[in-house]
Design an enzyme around this catalytic site. Structure first.
Site, mmCIF file in Angstrom:
data_model
loop_
_atom_site.group_PDB
_atom_site.id
_atom_site.type_symbol
_atom_site.label_atom_id
_atom_site.label_comp_id
_atom_site.label_asym_id
_atom_site.label_seq_id
_atom_site.Cartn_x
_atom_site.Cartn_y
_atom_site.Cartn_z
ATOM 1 N N GLN A 178 0.831 -1.198 0.000
ATOM 2 C CA GLN A 178 0.000 0.000 0.000
ATOM 3 C C GLN A 178 0.873 1.258 0.000
ATOM 4 O O GLN A 178 1.882 1.324 0.694
ATOM 5 C CB GLN A 178 -0.920 0.014 1.237
ATOM 6 C CG GLN A 178 -2.135 -0.899 1.109
ATOM 7 C CD GLN A 178 -1.858 -2.367 1.426
ATOM 8 O OE1 GLN A 178 -0.731 -2.737 1.732
ATOM 9 N NE2 GLN A 178 -2.891 -3.194 1.371
ATOM 10 N N PRO A 225 -5.681 -3.697 -14.347
ATOM 11 C CA PRO A 225 -5.066 -4.125 -13.077
ATOM 12 C C PRO A 225 -5.702 -3.502 -11.835
ATOM 13 O O PRO A 225 -5.192 -2.559 -11.246
ATOM 14 C CB PRO A 225 -3.603 -3.689 -13.231
ATOM 15 C CG PRO A 225 -3.617 -2.568 -14.198
ATOM 16 C CD PRO A 225 -4.798 -2.806 -15.113
ATOM 17 N N GLU A 237 -7.471 -4.303 -7.838
ATOM 18 C CA GLU A 237 -7.172 -5.176 -6.683
ATOM 19 C C GLU A 237 -8.309 -6.192 -6.511
ATOM 20 O O GLU A 237 -9.165 -6.033 -5.650
ATOM 21 C CB GLU A 237 -7.008 -4.339 -5.416
ATOM 22 C CG GLU A 237 -5.710 -3.581 -5.355
ATOM 23 C CD GLU A 237 -5.480 -2.908 -4.019
ATOM 24 O OE1 GLU A 237 -5.455 -3.605 -2.985
ATOM 25 O OE2 GLU A 237 -5.336 -1.691 -3.998
ATOM 26 N N PHE A 281 -8.245 -9.048 -5.291
ATOM 27 C CA PHE A 281 -8.120 -9.987 -4.164
ATOM 28 C C PHE A 281 -8.084 -9.254 -2.818
ATOM 29 O O PHE A 281 -7.555 -9.760 -1.847
ATOM 30 C CB PHE A 281 -6.852 -10.837 -4.353
ATOM 31 C CG PHE A 281 -6.747 -11.423 -5.736
ATOM 32 C CD1 PHE A 281 -7.625 -12.417 -6.140
ATOM 33 C CD2 PHE A 281 -5.805 -10.954 -6.640
ATOM 34 C CE1 PHE A 281 -7.552 -12.951 -7.430
ATOM 35 C CE2 PHE A 281 -5.716 -11.476 -7.922
ATOM 36 C CZ PHE A 281 -6.597 -12.477 -8.325
ATOM 37 N N GLN A 282 -8.623 -8.014 -2.795
ATOM 38 C CA GLN A 282 -8.454 -7.212 -1.579
ATOM 39 C C GLN A 282 -9.441 -7.544 -0.454
ATOM 40 O O GLN A 282 -9.234 -7.122 0.680
ATOM 41 C CB GLN A 282 -8.509 -5.722 -1.904
ATOM 42 C CG GLN A 282 -9.868 -5.207 -2.315
ATOM 43 C CD GLN A 282 -9.871 -3.684 -2.506
ATOM 44 O OE1 GLN A 282 -9.099 -2.984 -1.892
ATOM 45 N NE2 GLN A 282 -10.734 -3.191 -3.359
HETATM 46 N N1 LIG Z 1 0.883 11.719 -10.204
HETATM 47 C C1 LIG Z 1 1.486 11.370 -9.058
HETATM 48 N N2 LIG Z 1 2.722 11.872 -8.763
HETATM 49 C C2 LIG Z 1 3.356 11.548 -7.615
HETATM 50 N N3 LIG Z 1 2.839 10.712 -6.685
HETATM 51 C C3 LIG Z 1 1.614 10.173 -6.924
HETATM 52 C C4 LIG Z 1 0.891 10.470 -8.111
HETATM 53 N N4 LIG Z 1 -0.282 9.785 -8.061
HETATM 54 C C5 LIG Z 1 -0.281 9.097 -6.900
HETATM 55 N N5 LIG Z 1 0.858 9.334 -6.209
HETATM 56 C C6 LIG Z 1 1.218 8.864 -4.865
HETATM 57 O O1 LIG Z 1 1.210 7.446 -4.739
HETATM 58 C C7 LIG Z 1 0.966 7.147 -3.340
HETATM 59 C C8 LIG Z 1 -0.181 6.158 -3.257
HETATM 60 O O2 LIG Z 1 0.291 4.868 -3.657
HETATM 61 P P1 LIG Z 1 -0.732 3.636 -3.824
HETATM 62 O O3 LIG Z 1 -1.563 3.940 -4.995
HETATM 63 O O4 LIG Z 1 0.158 2.440 -4.002
HETATM 64 O O5 LIG Z 1 -1.510 3.577 -2.555
HETATM 65 C C9 LIG Z 1 0.585 8.457 -2.644
HETATM 66 O O6 LIG Z 1 1.774 8.948 -2.014
HETATM 67 P P2 LIG Z 1 1.777 10.176 -0.982
HETATM 68 O O7 LIG Z 1 0.550 10.076 -0.143
HETATM 69 O O8 LIG Z 1 3.055 10.029 -0.213
HETATM 70 O O9 LIG Z 1 1.800 11.411 -1.839
HETATM 71 C C10 LIG Z 1 0.168 9.290 -3.846
HETATM 72 O O10 LIG Z 1 0.203 10.691 -3.639
HETATM 73 O O1 LIG Z 2 -2.860 1.402 -1.261
HETATM 74 S S1 LIG Z 2 -3.967 1.495 -2.237
HETATM 75 O O2 LIG Z 2 -4.683 2.767 -2.099
HETATM 76 O O3 LIG Z 2 -3.467 1.301 -3.632
HETATM 77 O O4 LIG Z 2 -4.986 0.276 -2.003
HETATM 78 C C1 LIG Z 2 -5.606 0.078 -0.745
HETATM 79 C C2 LIG Z 2 -6.850 0.958 -0.612
HETATM 80 O O5 LIG Z 2 -7.712 0.621 -1.666
HETATM 81 C C3 LIG Z 2 -8.712 1.571 -2.011
HETATM 82 O O6 LIG Z 2 -8.146 2.603 -2.818
HETATM 83 C C4 LIG Z 2 -7.523 2.116 -4.032
HETATM 84 C C5 LIG Z 2 -6.925 3.314 -4.742
HETATM 85 O O7 LIG Z 2 -7.887 4.289 -4.972
HETATM 86 C C6 LIG Z 2 -8.587 1.396 -4.900
HETATM 87 O O8 LIG Z 2 -7.941 0.878 -6.076
HETATM 88 C C7 LIG Z 2 -9.197 0.247 -4.097
HETATM 89 O O9 LIG Z 2 -10.230 -0.385 -4.838
HETATM 90 C C8 LIG Z 2 -9.795 0.842 -2.798
HETATM 91 O O10 LIG Z 2 -10.322 -0.211 -1.994
HETATM 92 O O11 LIG Z 2 -7.505 0.721 0.627
HETATM 93 C C9 LIG Z 2 -7.964 -0.666 0.776
HETATM 94 C C10 LIG Z 2 -8.671 -0.754 2.124
HETATM 95 O O12 LIG Z 2 -7.810 -0.466 3.206
HETATM 96 C C11 LIG Z 2 -6.769 -1.634 0.656
HETATM 97 O O13 LIG Z 2 -7.239 -2.972 0.688
HETATM 98 C C12 LIG Z 2 -6.020 -1.387 -0.647
HETATM 99 O O14 LIG Z 2 -4.851 -2.206 -0.712
#
Ligand SMILES: Nc1ncnc2c1ncn2[C@@H]1O[C@H](COP(=O)(O)O)[C@@H](OP(=O)(O)O)[C@H]1O
Ligand SMILES: O=S(=O)(O)O[C@H]1[C@@H](O[C@H]2O[C@H](CO)[C@@H](O)[C@H](O)[C@H]2O)O[C@H](CO)[C@@H](O)[C@@H]1O
Length: 233
Positions: free
Chosen positions: A10, A30, A32, A34-35
């Site tokens: 995450q 792509p 999630e 399996f979340q």
């Molecule tokens: N266009 C972009 N440029 C830089 N970081 C980005 C981005 N889009 C998403 N992110 C960052 O990706 C992280 C989320 O990752 P995931 O999608 O794996 O949960 C967040 O980090 P931060 O909250 O530190 O900014 C989010 O801001």
């Molecule tokens: O870390 S992530 O934000 O990539 O994913 C976690 C998040 O998932 C929610 O937000 C995602 C990004 O917008 C979205 O793709 C997903 O469908 C949402 O459920 O929070 C989840 C709950 O804590 C976590 O399972 C997931 O890994």
């Protein structure tokens, strides 16, 4: 073209990568798939991320666990359909914390047995404290991507950020070990977010579309990371 599995933890920048891949229209879808946990049918809840932390100042910020409803079956065929673009390419994003349930659902089968030939992409974020700050913030605000409205004002916690830094590092190590021998492509968030184009072109074979997401973190996140570093010293 082989299918694609994005292996992530995450807050590693995985949504940016996956939304860009999706937007190409030729690299699968792509999401999630399996979340949701087998025993609850619900995705990771705030208290699950903080499992093992007993500090009342942390737990007091988090809603009680919802027991949910246990899963009775899992439809891999529906996942295959949802994850496949019209050109026949399948893709999914898998978080390390979702793998225990996924391995149980697969039983004796491998991912390849179910989805065909696969290419693996591991997303890593070098700055684990920044990643943990991002996760601790999202756990409290439930704003998981730019544009989501926060449900609460997040509160700093050294104990929570420390726990999540270690939890995320363990998840990344888990993937690294599992991917040994599977020749993954590795995407480093800090480099990728600066210029996603080359990575998308390598993975999808087409020019990258414009970025659909904005970075969420700002001055509060950097102040929390600096405070965490000084309190950890
Ligand atoms: N266009 C972009 N440029 C830089 N970081 C980005 C981005 N889009 C998403 N992110 C960052 O990706 C992280 C989320 O990752 P995931 O999608 O794996 O949960 C967040 O980090 P931060 O909250 O530190 O900014 C989010 O801001
Ligand atoms: O870390 S992530 O934000 O990539 O994913 C976690 C998040 O998932 C929610 O937000 C995602 C990004 O917008 C979205 O793709 C997903 O469908 C949402 O459920 O929070 C989840 C709950 O804590 C976590 O399972 C997931 O890994």
């Amino acid at each position: 073209m082989s299918g694609l599995i994005v292996c992530a933890t995450q807050r590693s920048g995985s949504t940016l990568l996956c939304e860009l891949l999706k937007a190409t229209g030729v690299a699968g879808v792509p999401n999630e798939y399996f979340q949701h946990f087998k025993d609850s049918g619900i995705a990771d809840q705030p208290r699950q991320y903080l499992a093992g932390v007993s500090d009342p100042s942390v737990l007091g910020l988090l809603p009680p666990l919802d027991p949910g409803v246990p899963e009775t079956s899992f439809d891999f065929e529906a996942v295959r359909r949802a994850g496949t673009t019209p050109n026949g390419v399948f893709a999914a994003k898998i978080m390390w914390s979702h793998t225990p349930d996924l391995w149980v659902r697969l039983g004796e089968r491998s991912l390849e047995d179910v989805f065909g030939p696969l290419r693996y992409v591991q997303v890593v974020r070098r700055d684990k404290v920044a990643q943990a700050v991002s996760l601790w913030t999202a756990i409290q605000t439930q704003a998981w991507r730019s544009g989501d409205s926060p449900v609460a004002e997040p509160v700093y916690s050294f104990a929570a950020i420390k726990h999540l830094t270690e939890w995320l590092a363990a998840g990344e190590r888990g993937w690294t070990e599992w991917l040994r021998g599977r020749s993954p492509d590795v995407v480093v968030y800090e480099d990728f977010a600066r210029d996603p184009g080359p990575t998308i072109e390598i993975l999808a074979g087409v020019k990258a579309p414009p970025s659909p997401l904005l970075r969420q973190s700002g001055s509060r996140s950097s102040a929390w990371a600096a405070r965490f570093a000084s309190e950890a010293a």
